[in-house]
Design an enzyme around this catalytic site. Structure first.
Site, PDB file in Angstrom:
ATOM      1  N   LYS A 170      -1.578  -6.845 -20.385  1.00 23.36           N
ATOM      2  CA  LYS A 170      -1.418  -7.423 -19.051  1.00 23.36           C
ATOM      3  C   LYS A 170      -2.581  -8.325 -18.686  1.00 23.36           C
ATOM      4  CE  LYS A 170       0.549  -7.850 -15.051  1.00 23.36           C
ATOM      5  NZ  LYS A 170       1.626  -8.854 -15.144  1.00 23.36           N
ATOM      6  N   LYS A 191       8.737 -16.408 -21.639  1.00 23.74           N
ATOM      7  CA  LYS A 191       9.232 -15.092 -21.225  1.00 23.74           C
ATOM      8  C   LYS A 191      10.152 -14.525 -22.290  1.00 23.74           C
ATOM      9  CE  LYS A 191       7.295 -14.384 -18.653  1.00 23.74           C
ATOM     10  NZ  LYS A 191       6.220 -14.481 -17.677  1.00 23.74           N
ATOM     11  N   TRP A 241      -3.866  -1.399  -1.585  1.00 26.84           N
ATOM     12  CA  TRP A 241      -3.895  -2.527  -2.523  1.00 26.84           C
ATOM     13  C   TRP A 241      -4.251  -3.693  -1.612  1.00 26.84           C
ATOM     14  CZ3 TRP A 241      -3.508  -4.111  -7.529  1.00 26.84           C
ATOM     15  CH2 TRP A 241      -3.193  -5.448  -7.743  1.00 26.84           C
ATOM     16  N   ASN A 281       0.922   0.066   6.195  1.00 25.97           N
ATOM     17  CA  ASN A 281       1.397  -0.679   5.044  1.00 25.97           C
ATOM     18  C   ASN A 281       1.990  -1.975   5.615  1.00 25.97           C
ATOM     19  OD1 ASN A 281       2.279  -1.308   2.533  1.00 25.97           O
ATOM     20  ND2 ASN A 281       3.782   0.338   2.369  1.00 25.97           N
ATOM     21  N   GLY A 282       1.503  -3.139   5.196  1.00 32.19           N
ATOM     22  CA  GLY A 282       2.042  -4.390   5.737  1.00 32.19           C
ATOM     23  C   GLY A 282       0.925  -5.360   6.086  1.00 32.19           C
ATOM     24  N   GLU A 301       8.094 -13.535 -25.474  1.00 33.20           N
ATOM     25  CA  GLU A 301       7.142 -12.425 -25.382  1.00 33.20           C
ATOM     26  C   GLU A 301       7.803 -11.061 -25.270  1.00 33.20           C
ATOM     27  OE1 GLU A 301       4.257 -12.507 -22.095  1.00 33.20           O
ATOM     28  OE2 GLU A 301       5.683 -13.560 -20.843  1.00 33.20           O
ATOM     29  N   HIS A 336      12.074 -36.817 -30.496  1.00 29.69           N
ATOM     30  CA  HIS A 336      10.849 -37.017 -31.284  1.00 29.69           C
ATOM     31  C   HIS A 336      10.620 -35.881 -32.283  1.00 29.69           C
ATOM     32  CE1 HIS A 336       9.840 -40.543 -29.021  1.00 29.69           C
ATOM     33  NE2 HIS A 336      10.004 -39.876 -27.883  1.00 29.69           N
ATOM     34  N   GLU A 391       7.977 -21.863 -19.268  1.00 23.63           N
ATOM     35  CA  GLU A 391       7.933 -20.478 -18.784  1.00 23.63           C
ATOM     36  C   GLU A 391       9.164 -19.694 -19.270  1.00 23.63           C
ATOM     37  OE1 GLU A 391       6.173 -18.262 -17.510  1.00 23.63           O
ATOM     38  OE2 GLU A 391       7.433 -16.928 -16.321  1.00 23.63           O
ATOM     39  N   ARG A 401       0.935   2.192  -8.999  1.00 23.29           N
ATOM     40  CA  ARG A 401       0.954   0.794  -8.576  1.00 23.29           C
ATOM     41  C   ARG A 401      -0.404   0.121  -8.740  1.00 23.29           C
ATOM     42  NH1 ARG A 401       4.128   0.453  -2.994  1.00 23.29           N
ATOM     43  NH2 ARG A 401       6.110   1.271  -3.644  1.00 23.29           N
ATOM     44  N   CYS A 404       0.869  -1.158   0.000  1.00 24.41           N
ATOM     45  CA  CYS A 404       0.000   0.000   0.000  1.00 24.41           C
ATOM     46  C   CYS A 404       0.912   1.215   0.000  1.00 24.41           C
ATOM     47  CB  CYS A 404      -0.873   0.017   1.233  1.00 24.41           C
ATOM     48  SG  CYS A 404      -1.893  -1.455   1.379  1.00 24.41           S
TER      49      CYS A 404
HETATM   50  C1  G6P Z   1      -1.504 -12.237 -20.155  1.00 20.98           C
HETATM   51  C2  G6P Z   1      -0.212 -11.747 -19.509  1.00 20.98           C
HETATM   52  C3  G6P Z   1       0.574 -12.921 -18.933  1.00 20.98           C
HETATM   53  C4  G6P Z   1      -0.294 -13.711 -17.966  1.00 20.98           C
HETATM   54  C5  G6P Z   1      -1.617 -14.156 -18.633  1.00 20.98           C
HETATM   55  C6  G6P Z   1      -2.590 -14.732 -17.621  1.00 20.98           C
HETATM   56  O1  G6P Z   1      -1.213 -12.984 -21.291  1.00 20.98           O
HETATM   57  O2  G6P Z   1       0.583 -11.070 -20.458  1.00 20.98           O
HETATM   58  O3  G6P Z   1       1.728 -12.443 -18.278  1.00 20.98           O
HETATM   59  O4  G6P Z   1       0.411 -14.829 -17.526  1.00 20.98           O
HETATM   60  O5  G6P Z   1      -2.261 -13.027 -19.224  1.00 20.98           O
HETATM   61  O6  G6P Z   1      -3.006 -13.703 -16.767  1.00 20.98           O
HETATM   62  P1  G6P Z   1      -3.602 -13.919 -15.312  1.00 20.98           P
HETATM   63  O7  G6P Z   1      -3.907 -12.534 -14.827  1.00 20.98           O
HETATM   64  O8  G6P Z   1      -4.845 -14.752 -15.487  1.00 20.98           O
HETATM   65  O9  G6P Z   1      -2.581 -14.624 -14.507  1.00 20.98           O
END
Ligand code: G6P
Length: 603
Positions: free
Chosen positions: A598, A480, A75, A101-102, A483, A499, A476, A27, A2
């Protein structure tokens, strides 16, 4: 997670608090509040859900008098997003106002005690126990009451407190949650983050743990003499905590993400975990013999790691799918099946559609989510928040670690309801508790990984290989990299190389092999040999102390030893760093990669 701003001085406090909060809003906060004391020590208290920038005009029209006040953007990590749960919180007689905050870990216990003593609570927020505790000890001197109250508290806090009964004073205290004093001309600001005050003053004093600062309009004191520090960041850099990108800031917060997820939840002596969000359905979970885990993107890879954990240690049969496929399947479920939905945002359309489909079938639905009060959190029967804090970069990083740590706890929870022995429970939770420190150690590899990225930045194709717990980490790592750097990267199970993928291997196609010293280590070594035999360069991720691997790999990155089921939590960190440095070196827009968003709230 927060944001706090406080002011005491000669100027009107409200506009300064307002501009400070606005600077913290990057944030992605969900609610906010102010308390300002006027010359008669009467409080102006204002708490609202929503974004401060949407209400700025309206707020500026409020005629708020007074030169001392505090403000907060929330938050939510527990307790819904409501006006009442927003800060500042206050005591029974509305004399003491506090922003925090915490996380207060023992708030339930303290709350029950305070209620027995006659205190009346107004919200569901853990913070509210603080003004009541301070009220209990208040005998005319605010800092003394704060000192006594904090002795009873377990958890983390950065707080700012004001009181009608001991006015012209602002008390600030910290434990494990950053707080600083901004020293101006005849005025002092308090903030959780330099961003909030940087346009006002750059002279700050950072509070240390267990310190209490008492600030009057003309002076202040804390327990120790503290040196003045000059902040060198620009306001833009300050938003990112001094890092050039949110993604790097969030990777650097990965140890904290693990710590936040497990704080107050692991009980090493009992070899068990306490997940408050599952209390209501704990008995139902005993009956479950099959789990379906559904998620998208990075969260889907967390679900895949969860599958290995849950099958091996909780003995429950699992099935994992992506939201966009699962929603169109015809899954066969019965009353002994539960579905777990994993999502950072809690708003991903495909995951939500799958959730709604399962609700129609009448099975138990659970959520593992970061955003408190998100649609997923509201619609699942029960769940666990990962408490990673706001994640701004499009590519998910720290939330993945929060999801993995939560899945490990969930495994212990279900395992201990079934056949998992006390010793095994103890082993897992004690190793889990060590991970934040080990993750910090892995982050120290950043310069080494940056060098590696410099060496490999001109390659156009990468394989990521792993097995068992680290198969999803290969996926993953590849996701990463592709993307944010737009390079071609693919993750595969090591056993699949022969394969098909081997056909592509040559000296221009490097392989990143995740091969900690675990139950599939030998198999991974064979896979590395297969790549080497075809001239492919190999970067291996191995366990500290493994010198042998240097004989077959071109480069080795070492991660510390932990339990096999927990290795993904450490092995993914170098891969996040590698993707980050590659994208930076290639000049890509790291935080906002092209064509991606996002939160995918459409199908
Ligand atoms: C988008 C983001 C990813 C994320 C995915 C799932 O593609 O770019 O980084 O992993 O959505 O999002 P969520 O909020 O459901 O974890």
């Amino acid at each position: 997670m927060c944001g706090i701003v406080g002011y005491i001085g000669k100027k009107p406090a409200f506009p300064i608090l307002l501009s400070g909060l606005k600077r913290l809003e990057y944030r992605g906060y969900d609610s906010y509040g102010f308390c300002v004391l006027n010359a008669q020590n009467e409080p102006f208290l204002y708490k609202r859900i929503g974004r401060i920038s949407d209400a700025e005009k309206e707020l500026l029209d409020l005629k708020v008098e007074g030169n001392i006040g505090e403000a907060h953007t929330r938050w939510a990590t527990s307790g819904a997003v409501t006006n009442k749960n927003a800060h500042p919180h206050f005591d029974c007689s509305k004399n003491i106002f506090l922003v925090h905050n915490g996380i207060i870990e023992n708030y339930q216990e303290l709350k029950e005690k305070l209620i027995k003593e006659g205190h009346k609570f107004n919200s569901e927020c853990d913070t509210e126990i603080l003004p009541h505790l301070i009220e209990k000890y208040f005998e005319g001197n605010l800092e003394e009451a704060v000192r006594k109250a904090l002795r009873e508290v377990k958890g983390t806090y950065g707080i700012a407190v004001i009181s009608k009964k001991d006015p012209q004073k602002l008390v600030a205290a910290r434990f494990s949650s950053p707080l600083l004093l901004g020293m101006g001309q005849d005025e002092t600001l308090v903030a959780s983050d330099p961003t909030a005050i940087i346009t006002h003053t750059r002279q700050v004093i950072n509070l240390d743990d267990n310190e209490i600062a008492v600030i009057n309009p003309n002076n202040f004191f804390i327990l120790k003499e503290k040196p003045l520090v000059q902040i060198e960041w620009t306001p833009e850099e300050a938003e990112k905590g001094g890092y050039p990108h949110f993604m790097l800031k969030e990777i650097m917060e990965e140890p904290e993400a693990i710590e936040n997820a497990i704080r107050g939840r692991v009980m090493v002596e009992d070899g068990s975990v306490k997940l408050g969000g599952l209390d209501v359905i704990a008995e139902k979970l005993r009956e479950i013999n099959r789990l379906i885990l559904v998620a998208c993107g990075t969260a889907h890879y967390a679900a895949q790691v969860g599958e290995y954990m849950l099958e091996e240690y909780a003995g429950i049969s699992c099935e994992v799918d992506i939201g966009s496929e699962f929603r169109y399947r015809k899954p066969i479920v019965d009353e002994k099946t539960a579905a777990i939905f994993i999502s950072q945002s809690g708003e991903t359309a495909d995951t939500l559609a799958a959730l709604r489909e399962m609700k129609k079938k009448g099975i138990l639905t659970l959520g593992i989510t970061n955003v408190v009060g998100s649609t997923q959190a509201r619609e699942t029967d029960a769940g666990v928040y990962i408490r990673s804090g706001p994640e701004i970069a499009v590519a998910s990083t720290k939330a993945f670690l929060g999801q993995l740590a939560t899945l490990a706890m969930f495994t212990v929870f279900l395992g201990r309801q079934r056949d998992m022995a006390l010793v095994m429970g103890k082993r897992i939770v004690s190793e889990l508790s060590k991970l934040p420190e080990l993750a910090k150690k892995v982050l120290k590899l950043a310069p080494e990984i940056e060098k590696l990225a410099k060496k490999y930045k001109d390659f156009k194709n990468f394989w990521f290989i792993g097995r068992k717990y680290n198969f999803p980490i290969a996926l993953e790592g590849a996701l990463k990299l592709k993307e944010i750097s737009y390079l071609h990267a693919e993750g595969i199970g090591g056993g699949e190389l022969k394969h098909g993928p081997l056909a592509l291997i040559d000296e221009n196609f490097p392989t990143i092999a995740i091969c900690p010293s675990d139950s599939v280590y030998e198999k991974m070594c064979s896979n590395i040999e297969e790549v080497k035999a075809r001239g492919g360069p190999v970067i291996a991720l191995a366990t500290e102390g493994n010198e042998e691997i240097k004989k077959i790999a071109d480069e080795v990155i070492y991660i510390p030893k932990t339990l096999e089921m927990l290795t993904p939590i450490l092995s993914v960190i170098p891969l996040h760093l590698f993707a980050y440095y590659m994208a930076v070196l290639l000049g890509k827009d790291v935080d906002k990669p092209r064509n991606l968003a996002k939160s995918i709230v459409v199908e």
